[in-house]
Write an enzyme that holds these catalytic residues in place. Structure first.
Site, PDB file in Angstrom:
ATOM      1  N   ASP A 168       0.818  -1.207   0.000  1.00 43.48           N
ATOM      2  CA  ASP A 168       0.000   0.000   0.000  1.00 43.48           C
ATOM      3  C   ASP A 168       0.857   1.265   0.000  1.00 43.48           C
ATOM      4  O   ASP A 168       0.704   2.130   0.849  1.00 43.48           O
ATOM      5  CB  ASP A 168      -0.899  -0.064   1.255  1.00 43.48           C
ATOM      6  CG  ASP A 168      -1.895   1.074   1.320  1.00 43.48           C
ATOM      7  OD1 ASP A 168      -2.409   1.469   0.265  1.00 43.48           O
ATOM      8  OD2 ASP A 168      -2.138   1.571   2.435  1.00 43.48           O
ATOM      9  N   ASN A 415       6.809  -7.392   6.954  1.00 41.96           N
ATOM     10  CA  ASN A 415       5.562  -6.692   7.261  1.00 41.96           C
ATOM     11  C   ASN A 415       4.403  -7.490   6.705  1.00 41.96           C
ATOM     12  O   ASN A 415       4.297  -7.701   5.484  1.00 41.96           O
ATOM     13  CB  ASN A 415       5.531  -5.289   6.657  1.00 41.96           C
ATOM     14  CG  ASN A 415       4.228  -4.568   7.015  1.00 41.96           C
ATOM     15  OD1 ASN A 415       4.018  -4.185   8.166  1.00 41.96           O
ATOM     16  ND2 ASN A 415       3.321  -4.429   6.046  1.00 41.96           N
ATOM     17  N   GLU A 416       3.550  -7.938   7.590  1.00 38.34           N
ATOM     18  CA  GLU A 416       2.281  -8.578   7.251  1.00 38.34           C
ATOM     19  C   GLU A 416       2.376  -9.668   6.194  1.00 38.34           C
ATOM     20  O   GLU A 416       1.633  -9.657   5.209  1.00 38.34           O
ATOM     21  CB  GLU A 416       1.266  -7.523   6.818  1.00 38.34           C
ATOM     22  CG  GLU A 416       0.990  -6.504   7.891  1.00 38.34           C
ATOM     23  CD  GLU A 416      -0.298  -5.717   7.676  1.00 38.34           C
ATOM     24  OE1 GLU A 416      -0.819  -5.718   6.548  1.00 38.34           O
ATOM     25  OE2 GLU A 416      -0.778  -5.127   8.655  1.00 38.34           O
ATOM     26  N   ASN A 472       0.064  -5.153  13.933  1.00 39.32           N
ATOM     27  CA  ASN A 472      -0.626  -4.120  13.140  1.00 39.32           C
ATOM     28  C   ASN A 472      -2.118  -4.390  13.305  1.00 39.32           C
ATOM     29  O   ASN A 472      -2.593  -5.467  12.910  1.00 39.32           O
ATOM     30  CB  ASN A 472      -0.286  -4.249  11.646  1.00 39.32           C
ATOM     31  CG  ASN A 472       1.165  -3.904  11.345  1.00 39.32           C
ATOM     32  OD1 ASN A 472       1.908  -3.462  12.213  1.00 39.32           O
ATOM     33  ND2 ASN A 472       1.560  -4.106  10.100  1.00 39.32           N
ATOM     34  N   TRP A 557      -0.068   4.496  12.790  1.00 41.96           N
ATOM     35  CA  TRP A 557      -0.013   4.525  11.321  1.00 41.96           C
ATOM     36  C   TRP A 557      -0.814   5.704  10.835  1.00 41.96           C
ATOM     37  O   TRP A 557      -1.998   5.738  11.103  1.00 41.96           O
ATOM     38  CB  TRP A 557      -0.603   3.233  10.746  1.00 41.96           C
ATOM     39  CG  TRP A 557      -0.289   3.057   9.292  1.00 41.96           C
ATOM     40  CD1 TRP A 557      -1.147   3.160   8.243  1.00 41.96           C
ATOM     41  CD2 TRP A 557       0.985   2.739   8.729  1.00 41.96           C
ATOM     42  NE1 TRP A 557      -0.497   2.929   7.062  1.00 41.96           N
ATOM     43  CE2 TRP A 557       0.820   2.670   7.335  1.00 41.96           C
ATOM     44  CE3 TRP A 557       2.264   2.526   9.272  1.00 41.96           C
ATOM     45  CZ2 TRP A 557       1.870   2.389   6.464  1.00 41.96           C
ATOM     46  CZ3 TRP A 557       3.295   2.243   8.413  1.00 41.96           C
ATOM     47  CH2 TRP A 557       3.080   2.173   7.018  1.00 41.96           C
ATOM     48  N   LYS A 576      -4.148   8.110   6.506  1.00 41.85           N
ATOM     49  CA  LYS A 576      -4.080   7.832   7.944  1.00 41.85           C
ATOM     50  C   LYS A 576      -3.045   8.707   8.649  1.00 41.85           C
ATOM     51  O   LYS A 576      -2.769   8.510   9.842  1.00 41.85           O
ATOM     52  CB  LYS A 576      -3.796   6.349   8.192  1.00 41.85           C
ATOM     53  CG  LYS A 576      -4.940   5.437   7.745  1.00 41.85           C
ATOM     54  CD  LYS A 576      -4.819   4.007   8.224  1.00 41.85           C
ATOM     55  CE  LYS A 576      -5.881   3.126   7.616  1.00 41.85           C
ATOM     56  NZ  LYS A 576      -5.743   2.900   6.168  1.00 41.85           N
TER      57      LYS A 576
END
Ligand code: GCB
Length: 597
Positions: A168, A415-416, A472, A557, A576
Site C-alpha cells: 500500500d 511486514n504482514e 498491526n 499509522w 491515515k
C-alpha cells in the site's frame, strides 16, 4: 561479520575523496528492452532530462509515464580528476529501485538487485583519469513474487506492462537517493563493528576493524573534540570512564577516528560519530541502557509531494522537528530501509528506529482482503527459494549498512506476510535462523516483524520467532468501524486477553493502528474519515493499551498521508497521517501531543 555488499558512508579526508554526482541526468524509457542490443550504454538515442535524486512518476503529467513499468536508462558524463591515480575508484549509489545494471565507459561493471540499499560499482579498471567518462545505468522497476517488495505485472490491452504492487504505497522507482564518485586508498578500512558494555558510570566499546592493514589506531573524542581515549589493534576494547550514554533524552555523540596502519605507516582513515548505548529484551520489557523504555511514535514512509521517495534533507529535518514537537521517541522504517541520511540525523536527534527490510506483500491476500478471510498459502509457490535468497541478501545488506547507528534498536524482518500456516513458519524460521546463526548483527539487537490481523493468539505461527511481538491492528477501521467502534473495542480486548493468557513473556508493541482521515472533514457525531473519528480511534486504542503491562510501545499509522496506487479506498493516497502530506498537523496531532508529552 556480515558478507555481501560493504560500502561505508562516504567521508572526505587525506586518504578518501568523494564528490556528489546529483544533478540533472539524461533519462530514457526502454519499453521494448532494446537498449542492450542497440548499445544504449554508449549513448542514449533520445534522452530527456531527469533529476537525480528524483522519480519520474511524481514529475510527469502523463498517466502512462506515471505508471511506467519496465526498463529505463540514466546517463551522465563524469569527469574524474587525475589526482585520484593510485586510488580505488567507484560510483556509489544510495539505492536504485528496484534493480540496476551499471555501465562505465560502455563496460558493464555491476548489477544489483533490491531498491532500497546502497551499492558500489568499482570503476578502477575502466576509468580514464583526467578525462570525461561516460556512466550509463539500465534500471528495471518490475515487481515479482521472487523479489521484495512483492507484486506482479499485468499486460494491458495496448501491450503496455503495468505493475501490480502487493503493498500500500506508490511503487516509485529510479535513482531516488544520492550518487557519489568515491575514491579510497588501495589498502583500506572496509568495515568496522562496534559493541558496548555499560557498568555503572563506565563503559567499554568493543571494536573490530576489517581492512587490509596490520594494525589500527582508534581515537575517541568527546562532543568538544577533546581526546577521551586512544587504543590500538584491529580488535580491542576502549574503556570510557564517566561515559555519557546515548538516549532519546540525551543523544550524546562521541567522535571516533579509525586509522589503519601498515608497517607503521597510516594508510587510511575513517571518522564518524557514535553513541554509547545498549539494547536488550528482558521478559516483557525493552531495555535501553538497562532501563525499560516505552516506544512512542510512528510508522513512516519516505514520501513527499513532487519528490516521491527521493531523498531530501529538508523533509528529514521537517519530519524530525514535527516528531520532537509531538513528543515521540521512535519510528519504524516501514516498509524498507530508508536513505542513510535519515539514520544519521536520527542519531543526532535521539530517535529510536525499528529498521525494516522490504519484505512486504508476502501473502496471497492483500492488506484489504486480509480482513476478509481469503486464504491460499503464499509459501507453497515454487518461487520461494529465490525469494528467500533475495530476502536474506537484503537483510544482510541492511544490517551491514545500519549496524553502527545507535538509533537502530531492532530489525524488522517482515511486514504482514502470511503468518498462520506451517509453510510460513518454516520459511521465516529459516530467515530468523539466518540472522541469528550467522551473527549478522554484532550487537545482536532484537528481531521482530509486523503481524497482521490474521495472527491472532490461537492462529499465529510467527510470534514465537520474534524477540519483540509487533502487531498491526485496525480495530475501528477495517474491523468494525464507525458506529460499531464499541464492538471493535470488545474484539480488541478479547484478542489482548488471548495474548495475555498465552503468557509469551515477550514485549508487545503496536507497529500500526489508525484511521483514514481527511484534514477537511469535521463531523458531529464523529463519522469515519472525519478528524473527530481519528481522535476517537486513538482514545480507544490508548484505553486498551494501558490495561496490559506487556505492551511496550505504540507506533501509530502513519506519520503523514502518503501516495498509494489508485484504489476505491484511497483518496489521493492513504490518509491515515497524523500530519498531512505537506506536514501540517491534523487535529489528532494535538491530541497525541497531549497523550505523549
Ligand atoms: C497495513 C499495511 C500498511 C497499510 C495499512 C493501511 O496493514 O502494513 O502498509 O498502509 O495497513 O493503511 O491499510
Amino acid at each position: 561479520m556480515c558478507s555481501g555488499n560493504k560500502t561505508l558512508y562516504p567521508v572526505q579526508n587525506e586518504f578518501r575523496f568523494n564528490q556528489l554526482l546529483n544533478s540533472m541526468w539524461n533519462f530514457e524509457i526502454d519499453p521494448d528492452s532494446i537498449g542492450i542490443k542497440e548499445k544504449w550504454y554508449k549513448k542514449l538515442p533520445k534522452p530527456e532530462s531527469m533529476p537525480v535524486p528524483g522519480t519520474f512518476a511524481e514529475l510527469t503529467t502523463k498517466r502512462d509515464r506515471k505508471y511506467y513499468t519496465g526498463d529505463f536508462w540514466y546517463e551522465k558524463d563524469v569527469f574524474v580528476p587525475s589526482f585520484l591515480k593510485n586510488k580505488d575508484i567507484a560510483i556509489r549509489f544510495g539505492s536504485i529501485t528496484h534493480r540496476a545494471k551499471v555501465f562505465f565507459n560502455s563496460v558493464e561493471v555491476k548489477t544489483h538487485e533490491g531498491g532500497f540499499l546502497p551499492f558500489e560499482a568499482d570503476i578502477t579498471k575502466v576509468v580514464k583519469l583526467g578525462q570525461v567518462n561516460h556512466l550509463a545505468i539500465l534500471v528495471n522497476n518490475k515487481l515479482s513474487l521472487e523479489t521484495i517488495p512483492c507484486g506482479d505485472v499485468t499486460i494491458l490491452s495496448d501491450g503496455r506492462k503495468a505493475n501490480r504492487p502487493r503493498f500500500d504505497f506508490f511503487n516509485y522507482s529510479g535513482i531516488m537517493r544520492n550518487v557519489w564518485l568515491v575514491a579510497t586508498p588501495k589498502g583500506k578500512i572496509i568495515d568496522f563493528d562496534l559493541k558496548y558494555d555499560i557498568q555503572g558510570k563506565s563503559a567499554q566499546i568493543h571494536y573490530q576493524i576489517y581492512g587490509n592493514g596490520d594494525t589500527a589506531k582508534v581515537e575517541l573524542t568527546d562532543r568538544n573534540g577533546n581526546t577521551v581515549a586512544v587504543q590500538s589493534g584491529l580488535k580491542n576494547s576502549i574503556d570510557v570512564k564517566n561515559a555519557q550514554l546515548w538516549s532519546p533524552a540525551c543523544p550524546y555523540l562521541y567522535g571516533i577516528k579509525i586509522q589503519l596502519l601498515r608497517q607503521g605507516k597510516i594508510i587510511d582513515e575513517y571518522s564518524t560519530k557514535i553513541g554509547i548505548r545498549t539494547v536488550k529484551v528482558l521478559g516483557t520489557q525493552i531495555l535501553l541502557n538497562d532501563k525499560p523504555i516505552h516506544l512512542k511514535g510512528f510508522g513512516k514512509h519516505e514520501d513527499f509531494t513532487i519528490l516521491g521517495k527521493a531523498t531530501s534533507e529538508s523533509v528529514i529535518k521537517r519530519d524530525f522537528e514535527c516528531m520532537k514537537w509531538i513528543g515521540v521517541n521512535c519510528f519504524r522504517t516501514s516498509h524498507y530501509p530508508y536513505a542513510e541520511e535519515w539514520y544519521r540525523e536520527a542519531d543526532r536527534y535521539g530517535f529510536l528506529i525499528i529498521d525494516e527490510v522490504p519484505a512486504v506483500g508476502l501473502s496471497s491476500y492483500n492488506f484489504i482482503e486480509a480482513t476478509k478471510g481469503k486464504f491460499k498459502s503464499f509459501f507453497t509457490n515454487k518461487n520461494n527459494s529465490k525469494l528467500e535468497q533475495v530476502h536474506e541478501q537484503e537483510i544482510t545488506e541492511m544490517i551491514n549498512r545500519d549496524k553502527n547507528h545507535q538509533s537502530v534498536i531492532a530489525w524488522s524482518l517482515f511486514n504482514e506476510p502470511e503468518s498462520t500456516s506451517n509453510e510460513s513458519y518454516h520459511y521465516f524460521k529459516k530467515i530468523f535462523n539466518f540472522v541469528r546463526e550467522n551473527k549478522l548483527d554484532p550487537q545482536a539487537r532484537p528481531l521482530t516483524g509486523a503481524l497482521e490481523n490474521h495472527s491472532q493468539p490461537d492462529t499465529d505461527r510467527l510470534s514465537q520467532l520474534c524477540d519483540i511481538v509487533s502487531l498491526n491492528r485496525y480495530y475501528g477501521w477495517y474491523v468494525k468501524g464507525g458506529q460499531y467502534i464499541q464492538e471493535a473495542k470488545k474484539k480488541f480486548i478479547d484478542e489482548m486477553n488471548g495474548w495475555e493468557r498465552l503468557n509469551l513473556n515477550k514485549p508487545f508493541i503496536f507497529t500500526e493502528f489508525g484511521a483514514d482521515t481527511l484534514a477537511s472533514e469535521h463531523r458531529l457525531p464523529a463519522e469515519m474519515w472525519s478528524q473527530e473519528y481519528q481522535n476517537e480511534v486513538i482514545h480507544m486504542f490508548f484505553d486498551v493499551f494501558k490495561q496490559y503491562n506487556f505492551i511496550q510501545g505504540e507506533l501509530i499509522w502513519n506519520f503523514a498521508d502518503f501516495k498509494t496506487e489508485d484504489a476505491i479506498v484511497r483518496v489521493g493516497g492513504n490518509q491515515k497521517g497524523i500530519f498531512t502530506r505537506d506536514r501540517q498537523p491534523k487535529d489528532a496531532a494535538f491530541l497525541l501531543r497531549k497523550l505523549w508529552k
